[in-house]
Design a protein around this motif. Structure first.
Motif, PDB file in Angstrom:
ATOM      1  N   VAL A  13      -8.152  -5.796  12.745  1.00  0.00           N
ATOM      2  CA  VAL A  13      -7.111  -5.359  11.820  1.00  0.00           C
ATOM      3  C   VAL A  13      -6.770  -3.906  12.134  1.00  0.00           C
ATOM      4  O   VAL A  13      -7.636  -3.031  12.062  1.00  0.00           O
ATOM      5  CB  VAL A  13      -7.599  -5.493  10.356  1.00  0.00           C
ATOM      6  CG1 VAL A  13      -6.530  -5.019   9.394  1.00  0.00           C
ATOM      7  CG2 VAL A  13      -7.996  -6.933  10.068  1.00  0.00           C
ATOM      8  N   ASP A  14      -5.506  -3.667  12.509  1.00  0.00           N
ATOM      9  CA  ASP A  14      -5.071  -2.312  12.844  1.00  0.00           C
ATOM     10  C   ASP A  14      -5.149  -1.397  11.632  1.00  0.00           C
ATOM     11  O   ASP A  14      -4.818  -1.803  10.519  1.00  0.00           O
ATOM     12  CB  ASP A  14      -3.629  -2.308  13.368  1.00  0.00           C
ATOM     13  CG  ASP A  14      -3.529  -2.877  14.763  1.00  0.00           C
ATOM     14  OD1 ASP A  14      -4.519  -2.794  15.511  1.00  0.00           O
ATOM     15  OD2 ASP A  14      -2.469  -3.420  15.100  1.00  0.00           O
ATOM     16  N   ARG A  15      -5.577  -0.161  11.882  1.00  0.00           N
ATOM     17  CA  ARG A  15      -5.548   0.857  10.839  1.00  0.00           C
ATOM     18  C   ARG A  15      -4.164   1.474  10.815  1.00  0.00           C
ATOM     19  O   ARG A  15      -3.608   1.792  11.859  1.00  0.00           O
ATOM     20  CB  ARG A  15      -6.574   1.955  11.127  1.00  0.00           C
ATOM     21  CG  ARG A  15      -7.979   1.479  10.988  1.00  0.00           C
ATOM     22  CD  ARG A  15      -8.927   2.630  11.209  1.00  0.00           C
ATOM     23  NE  ARG A  15     -10.299   2.169  11.126  1.00  0.00           N
ATOM     24  CZ  ARG A  15     -11.345   2.918  11.429  1.00  0.00           C
ATOM     25  NH1 ARG A  15     -11.162   4.164  11.848  1.00  0.00           N
ATOM     26  NH2 ARG A  15     -12.554   2.441  11.332  1.00  0.00           N
ATOM     27  N   ARG A  16      -3.614   1.657   9.653  1.00  0.00           N
ATOM     28  CA  ARG A  16      -2.291   2.272   9.515  1.00  0.00           C
ATOM     29  C   ARG A  16      -2.357   3.745   9.878  1.00  0.00           C
ATOM     30  O   ARG A  16      -3.307   4.439   9.545  1.00  0.00           O
ATOM     31  CB  ARG A  16      -1.790   2.143   8.093  1.00  0.00           C
ATOM     32  CG  ARG A  16      -1.335   0.762   7.768  1.00  0.00           C
ATOM     33  CD  ARG A  16      -0.707   0.755   6.423  1.00  0.00           C
ATOM     34  NE  ARG A  16       0.428  -0.155   6.452  1.00  0.00           N
ATOM     35  CZ  ARG A  16       1.188  -0.391   5.432  1.00  0.00           C
ATOM     36  NH1 ARG A  16       0.971   0.208   4.290  1.00  0.00           N
ATOM     37  NH2 ARG A  16       2.183  -1.225   5.524  1.00  0.00           N
ATOM     38  N   GLY A  17      -1.319   4.209  10.575  1.00  0.00           N
ATOM     39  CA  GLY A  17      -1.193   5.631  10.880  1.00  0.00           C
ATOM     40  C   GLY A  17      -2.177   6.159  11.892  1.00  0.00           C
ATOM     41  O   GLY A  17      -2.396   7.348  11.989  1.00  0.00           O
TER      42      GLY A  17
END
Length: 154
Positions: free
Chosen positions: A34-38
């Motif tokens: 799951v990609d981390r935002r920012g």
């Protein structure tokens, strides 16, 4: 309230086992990246994704075994469950898993075929068919002749 919603890609094919006993039940374990935002800057070696362990049971596990493969983009809802066990070296190991309540494909077959999924290309049986009126944004066009007065966001 304990509720989790995740969108990510499978890091590998789900691992499915069956419980022992009178009524066997499928148990699927898989990891979502799951990609981390920012977090677009990876030059400092900082991790830009979290790897979340998910566990699905019974029919959800059988569905995962049949249709999910490495690189599949999913949306998973569920709850967090923690636990612990003592490993063979006598050390206590703590676990955190997402117990899957609902899981579904997060992109169409055509969208996943156009992206780099580590070589994974789903077949028709591995993805839900998209309605003919679905557009790239994931929203459906309103068919001609349908009155939009009752629709939200007029």
């Amino acid at each position: 309230m304990n509720k989790v919603i995740l969108m990510g890609r499978l890091t590998r094919d789900p691992e499915v086992r069956y419980s022992q006993g009178e009524r066997q039940m499928a148990i699927a374990r898989y990891t979502l990246a799951v990609d981390r935002r920012g977090r677009a800057n990876t030059s400092n070696g900082e991790q830009t994704a979290d790897f979340i362990q998910c566990v699905a049971f019974d029919r959800s596990a059988e569905f995962a075994e049949k249709y999910f493969h490495q690189g599949t983009k999913l949306v998973v809802t569920g709850r967090i469950q923690t636990g612990s066990y003592t490993n063979k070296d006598g050390q206590k190991v703590y676990t955190t898993d997402v117990i899957v309540e609902d899981q579904e494909f997060a992109e169409s077959k055509s969208a996943s075929a156009g992206s780099d999924n580590g070589g994974y290309r789903p077949t028709m049986s591995q993805s839900r068919p998209e309605p003919a009126s679905a557009v790239a944004s994931g929203f459906m066009n309103i068919p001609d002749g349908v009155e939009d007065e009752g629709l939200p966001f007029n």
